[in-house]
Design a protein around this motif. Structure first.
Motif: not given
Length: 175
Positions: A63-72, A84-96, A111-114
């Motif tokens: 549903t939220f496949c345009q996410l750039r950042e996901l804070r969890l 999660v592989s559909t999140l092709q625009h995701l730049k940052a993910i916080d799973l701490s 590919p965009a994950l920084e």
């Protein structure tokens, strides 16, 4: 959600964000899909930090496949759905501060994950070769994970980004 249970959808150019931090959520509220259905492709940041989430559904990811950042950060997550592989625009993910024992390898396909933050989990092994092949990744935070000695030795010469690691045996400071 604010203290009265209202969802806060803030519009800051150029992104729309949904902040559901510290709501004691055990799952993503199904009603939110309906509320946000007309703007899901404009939502670039979702914060679900410091809740009680044990899992996210494949529907959330698709549903939220345009996410750039996901804070969890600060939940009870131990894995991510394959979608999660559909999140092709995701730049940052916080799973701490979650409960990952295995590195979520699906992240290596983005590919965009920084920025990957997996600080304070229980991760022992890391797919160093897959991480080394990620095109945009300059930083991964693995501090306060019980990484095995092999990862500590193999990773530095193979990777072209910063891998933050605590000294062997270091413990996270109490909250």
């Amino acid at each position: 959600m604010d203290t009265e249970g209202h969802v806060q959808v803030g519009r800051t150019e150029p992104t729309v964000q949904a902040d559901l931090a510290e709501c004691k959520l055990v799952s993503f509220p199904v009603g939110i899909y309906k509320v946000l259905r007309n703007v899901t492709d404009q939502i670039h940041l979702i914060t679900l930090a410091n809740n009680e989430l044990k899992a996210l559904t494949s529907k959330f990811m698709t549903t939220f496949c345009q996410l750039r950042e996901l804070r969890l950060e600060g939940n009870f997550l131990h894995r991510l759905p394959n979608e999660v592989s559909t999140l092709q625009h995701l730049k940052a993910i916080d799973l701490s501060r979650n409960q990952f024992h295995d590195f979520p390898e699906q992240l290596t396909t983005l590919p965009a994950l920084e920025n990957i933050n997996l600080e304070e989990n229980e991760i022992v092994d890391v797919p160093v070769e897959k991480l080394a092949a990620m095109p945009a990744l300059p930083l991964i935070n693995l501090r306060f994970n019980p990484l095995n000695a092999e990862v500590r030795v193999i990773a530095p010469p193979l990777i072209k980004f910063d891998m933050l690691m605590s000294p062997e045996g270091a413990r996270a400071p109490p909250p």
